[in-house]
Design an enzyme around this catalytic site. Sequence first.
Site, PDB file in Angstrom:
ATOM      1  N   ASP A 207       0.452  -8.028   7.220  1.00 31.29           N
ATOM      2  CA  ASP A 207      -0.803  -7.335   6.939  1.00 31.29           C
ATOM      3  C   ASP A 207      -1.657  -8.300   6.122  1.00 31.29           C
ATOM      4  O   ASP A 207      -1.384  -8.552   4.948  1.00 31.29           O
ATOM      5  CB  ASP A 207      -0.536  -6.044   6.160  1.00 31.29           C
ATOM      6  CG  ASP A 207      -1.803  -5.234   5.911  1.00 31.29           C
ATOM      7  OD1 ASP A 207      -2.900  -5.839   5.855  1.00 31.29           O
ATOM      8  OD2 ASP A 207      -1.709  -4.004   5.734  1.00 31.29           O
TER       9      ASP A 207
ATOM     10  N   TYR B 190       0.848  -1.184   0.000  1.00 26.49           N
ATOM     11  CA  TYR B 190       0.000   0.000   0.000  1.00 26.49           C
ATOM     12  C   TYR B 190       0.884   1.235   0.000  1.00 26.49           C
ATOM     13  O   TYR B 190       1.836   1.333   0.792  1.00 26.49           O
ATOM     14  CB  TYR B 190      -0.908  -0.037   1.227  1.00 26.49           C
ATOM     15  CG  TYR B 190      -1.805   1.154   1.391  1.00 26.49           C
ATOM     16  CD1 TYR B 190      -2.604   1.612   0.346  1.00 26.49           C
ATOM     17  CD2 TYR B 190      -1.874   1.824   2.601  1.00 26.49           C
ATOM     18  CE1 TYR B 190      -3.435   2.700   0.506  1.00 26.49           C
ATOM     19  CE2 TYR B 190      -2.700   2.912   2.783  1.00 26.49           C
ATOM     20  CZ  TYR B 190      -3.491   3.351   1.726  1.00 26.49           C
ATOM     21  OH  TYR B 190      -4.307   4.439   1.885  1.00 26.49           O
TER      22      TYR B 190
END
Length: 542
Positions: free
Chosen positions: A333, A260
């Site tokens: 994550d 991200y």
Amino acid sequence: MAVPMCSKAFTSFECRSDPDLSGVPRLDKPGSGRFTGRVGSVRAGAAAMSHGLSSLIFRFPPNFVRQLSTKARRNCSNIGVAQIVAASWSNNSGAVNPVVSAAAAVDAAAIAAAVPVTPVEIPTGADGLAVCENVGLEVENLPDLKEAAFLSSDGSLAIHAGERLGRGIVTDAITTPVVNTSAYFFKKSQDLLDFKEKRSFSFEYGRYGNPTTVVAEEKISALEGAESTLILSSGMCASTVMLLALVPAGGHIVTTTDCYRKTRIFIETFLPKMGITATVIDPADVTALESALDNYNVSLFFTESPTNPFLRCVDIERVSKLCHRKGALVCIDGTFATPLNQKALALGADLVLHSATKYLGGHNDVLGGCISGSLKLVSEVRNLHHVLGGALNPNAAYLLIRGMKTLHLRVQQQNSTALRMAKVLEGHPKVERVYYPGLLSHPEHDLAMKQMTGFGGVVSFEIDGDLETTIKFIDSLKIPYIAPSFGGCESIVDQPAIMSYWDLPQSERLKYGIKDNLVRFSLGVEDFEDLKADILQALEAI
């Protein structure tokens, strides 16, 4: 049958305040949350006194007595007995962790009204907490109360964990109440002193915890098989607080190229201000990881798996073993995977992080982030979280709880739709390349098959065309929204070149593999045939 009581504090009644709970007993089984069973009938009387209790400490949430109905208080000759009656007990001979159900307190009124209760003096220990000694309870028709043993699937856990028979809020409502308060009061100064000196528990202030939020945390812990979970105000808040809490000034982290973008910005722009450096490797480059571990004093390996937006997969078991040999922590994550498709902690990771905004919330209506793992590590992050703020609003916690009740249904549908759609796209002449772990063409397909049970609801692909052609394809779609998120009931589509990377020139975008024709498609829970028809007509339009 008489039930002996163990000298243990009951986590069902525990209101956590300070994250340093080293002295507070926890369930031995990670992720077991606060599940208990409901007692068929309970009798307390002189005949039971021969069954001794040794040094049992009861801890109840703030205002427990006040929350009991007026009828319950009127019919109970001693409120201490009402509290004991509210407890559910495991009668397994080898059980050492009986768990009390706060929800069972509502049954105490009816039981106390129908059954004569002999008043019992509840002595107080040196720490000011109620200590029961030489007192017994007789329990009839007691079910087998092994923690959540009656639930065999993650889907059932997603619905009931932290709530049914294990909620720390006294109510007979099926849904968890939203506790909208900014602070918690003490009846007198001595109560405050008891709290400060760790003799009793309270949230004290809204930034330090909330009963509604605790339910959401327990639910996530059960799904991840974690000892503890901390919920924060967003996924980025979870990432940044975790990094700041676990990586010392001057430390070194290892992360991956595909991730991200805001995470990358924080690692590359803000952490260096504290002397924290980073090595960035390809998700599959284990040799580069080994080199970084040999050449730097690595504190943490942090990566997404699958990654954003190319859905690369990291060998969690292998990298965890490598990192642990060098004393480095591993945080995964797992937002794209969800706890249903991948169990990062079971694979060896120390922590698993989620943007709860995505699949956990699942309805495109709430922001949140969470970190799950051992009590020790999560408490370290919680300490810093209490300083920085970033607390989740209890109304948002309620939305997360509600969203997780349909998590397994949504993920099953999205897994199926995404895999079928990826195959359709891969065979279409106007699509150059498809990125999806469920496809044989994916570079980590074999790994995904090994460590995942489903491949998620996001498919990334490249259109056979330029920036404008790709824009035309997206604008021709009728079902998905053009938006920057994913994981909700509604399908969402975005073109990273103009959604997340538009501020960078094309040459800079290409360094991260972001081509002008890249599309990230988050499949919602709409009917597959409707989505397929929409995508095909949009491809025909270019």
